[in-house]
Design an enzyme around this catalytic site. Structure first.
Site, PDB file in Angstrom:
ATOM      1  N   VAL A  99      11.985 -20.609  -8.636  1.00  0.00           N
ATOM      2  CA  VAL A  99      12.131 -21.896  -7.967  1.00  0.00           C
ATOM      3  C   VAL A  99      11.404 -23.015  -8.547  1.00  0.00           C
ATOM      4  O   VAL A  99      11.504 -24.147  -8.232  1.00  0.00           O
ATOM      5  CB  VAL A  99      11.308 -21.629  -6.713  1.00  0.00           C
ATOM      6  CG1 VAL A  99       9.784 -21.230  -6.793  1.00  0.00           C
ATOM      7  CG2 VAL A  99      11.582 -22.753  -5.356  1.00  0.00           C
ATOM      8  N   ALA A 251       5.490 -14.043 -10.192  1.00  0.00           N
ATOM      9  CA  ALA A 251       6.824 -14.537  -9.369  1.00  0.00           C
ATOM     10  C   ALA A 251       7.528 -15.403  -9.792  1.00  0.00           C
ATOM     11  O   ALA A 251       6.968 -16.383 -10.508  1.00  0.00           O
ATOM     12  CB  ALA A 251       5.917 -14.951  -7.918  1.00  0.00           C
ATOM     13  N   ASP A 252       8.700 -15.110  -9.612  1.00  0.00           N
ATOM     14  CA  ASP A 252       9.774 -16.383  -9.857  1.00  0.00           C
ATOM     15  C   ASP A 252       9.898 -17.194  -8.576  1.00  0.00           C
ATOM     16  O   ASP A 252      10.383 -18.303  -8.628  1.00  0.00           O
ATOM     17  CB  ASP A 252      10.913 -15.665 -10.502  1.00  0.00           C
ATOM     18  CG  ASP A 252      10.799 -15.325 -11.867  1.00  0.00           C
ATOM     19  OD1 ASP A 252      11.329 -15.897 -12.644  1.00  0.00           O
ATOM     20  OD2 ASP A 252      10.178 -14.334 -12.028  1.00  0.00           O
ATOM     21  N   ARG A 253       9.858 -16.420  -7.339  1.00  0.00           N
ATOM     22  CA  ARG A 253       9.837 -17.130  -6.449  1.00  0.00           C
ATOM     23  C   ARG A 253       9.101 -16.347  -5.058  1.00  0.00           C
ATOM     24  O   ARG A 253       9.445 -15.181  -4.890  1.00  0.00           O
ATOM     25  CB  ARG A 253      11.451 -17.500  -5.920  1.00  0.00           C
ATOM     26  CG  ARG A 253      11.594 -18.318  -4.667  1.00  0.00           C
ATOM     27  CD  ARG A 253      13.289 -18.334  -4.178  1.00  0.00           C
ATOM     28  NE  ARG A 253      13.829 -19.101  -5.505  1.00  0.00           N
ATOM     29  CZ  ARG A 253      14.334 -20.253  -5.188  1.00  0.00           C
ATOM     30  NH1 ARG A 253      14.334 -20.765  -4.002  1.00  0.00           N
ATOM     31  NH2 ARG A 253      15.054 -20.724  -6.187  1.00  0.00           N
ATOM     32  N   ALA A 261      10.072 -12.730  -5.209  1.00  0.00           N
ATOM     33  CA  ALA A 261      11.036 -12.147  -6.231  1.00  0.00           C
ATOM     34  C   ALA A 261      10.349 -12.285  -7.579  1.00  0.00           C
ATOM     35  O   ALA A 261       9.786 -13.222  -7.958  1.00  0.00           O
ATOM     36  CB  ALA A 261      12.446 -13.232  -6.157  1.00  0.00           C
TER      37      ALA A 261
END
Length: 372
Positions: A99, A251-253, A261
């Site tokens: 994100v 965390a990527d999102r 995620a």
């Protein structure tokens, strides 16, 4: 001194990045001369990690605005604005799950829409904002480390009782994944600096081996006590080692309900933390919190090429690049880059603004983000 994976010269507007595909055997910086170079570096995972991806994307366009030859300060403001917006949309297609990239694209498109003045003034505003983004990320990561350390000292029993603890982590969330210091690895650095860390256990993180190639590289570089284990050893490790008090992931999102995620394998770690009664915390800047997406089921999960699972890259005894096939020819492959940990299994989300915790079993990230 921690590693510097992104080198940006504000005066000359040049960008070089550490080629993470060559690590840990070679340390080579490659130039990024335009947004096409930035897109390819992100897509090919020369650079990876949600914060670093966003920073490299924006800085690649900053370099292009100065040196690319496709846009000029003599053009109209509308022409320059259209060029920037088109390039931002293009960069946003490089990797969809993180994100930070889409947020950065949205933020800089808003700058294009709201900035008044000439084409030259718009370019200057873009250059200034892109450099500030780089500087802010380093400080944000140090704040994440500080808040994570404080939370662990209060909430992890061994640490609260004045004992050293060990930690388990996955993928790479350090200086190689950010502008510097790191998110989850930033907390581990803070634990080490405070004398609280006994040892960190790093999962190798198949199939791309970010743990064995990148995290291990950083830990050795910084002299942090560390042990590398395979992904499939996590359960046995937690059963054997009672001193592992916390699992820390990046965390990527992070979506509205707290579902997170992150690199494939994160979900199973959240289950193991719950089973063995260990703390499970997420480390991420607030830019990784996506309050527009309701739950993990709504996150687009990137799938990577099969070859990343069926082949392994390394070097031979003479340090020459080597690719080895490790799977039966013709086997079908499923290779998602990410999964998500459900919010119910997450104890805390540590950001640069503070720590988000559940009230009544639920995160209120919309309120947390707006308040900070």
């Amino acid at each position: 001194m921690s590693l510097e994976a992104i080198r940006y010269d504000e005066k000359n507007h040049t960008l070089t990045i550490l080629d993470q595909l060559r690590l840990p055997h070679e340390s080579e910086y490659v130039p990024i001369n335009n947004s096409d170079d930035g897109w390819k570096a992100i897509k090919d995972m020369v650079v990876r990690g949600a914060p670093a991806i966003a920073i490299v994307a924006i800085l690649s366009l900053a370099v292009e605005l100065v040196h690319g030859g496709k846009v000029s300060r003599d053009q109209t403001r509308a022409e320059v604005g259209s060029f920037i917006s088109d390039r931002l949309d293009y960069l946003n297609t490089s990797r969809p799950t993180a994100v930070n990239l889409s947020d950065a694209v949205g933020s800089f498109k808003k700058l294009v829409q709201t900035q008044t003045g000439s084409a030259s003034e718009l370019i200057e505003a873009f250059l200034s904002a892109s450099h500030k983004m780089l500087l802010d990320d380093v400080q944000d990561n140090k704040n994440i480390g500080k808040y994570g350390l404080e939370w662990i000292q209060k909430n992890v029993p061994q640490a609260a009782n004045g004992h050293k603890i060990s930690a388990l982590t996955i993928c790479n969330t350090g200086s190689l994944a950010t502008a510097g210091y790191g998110t989850a690895l930033g907390i581990i650095r803070a634990l080490h600096e405070a004398g609280v860390l006994e040892r960190v256990y790093a999962l190798e993180t198949r199939p791309y081996n970010q743990g064995s190639r990148l995290t291990a590289y950083e830990l050795v570089h910084d002299g942090i006590p560390a042990t590398l284990v395979t992904d499939s050893m996590a359960a046995a490790l937690l059963r054997k080692n009672k001193d592992i008090g916390v699992i820390i992931v990046g965390a990527d999102r992070v979506v509205l309900n707290g579902d997170t995620a992150n690199k494939i394998g994160t979900f199973q770690l959240s289950i193991l933390a719950n089973h063995f009664d260990r703390k499970f915390i997420v480390a991420a800047p607030t830019t990784s919190i996506d309050v527009q997406t309701k739950s993990g089921e709504d996150i687009e999960i990137e799938e990577r090429p099969a070859i990343e699972l069926t082949q392994v890259k390394g070097v031979d005894a003479n340090k020459q690049p080597l690719t080895v096939s490790v799977a039966a020819p013709g086997i079908e492959v499923w290779n998602p880059a990410f999964d998500y940990a459900p919010y119910k299994l997450i104890d805390a989300i540590v950001t640069e603004k503070g720590v988000a915790e559940k009230t009544g079993g639920e995160f209120n990230l919309k309120e947390f983000k707006s308040a900070n």
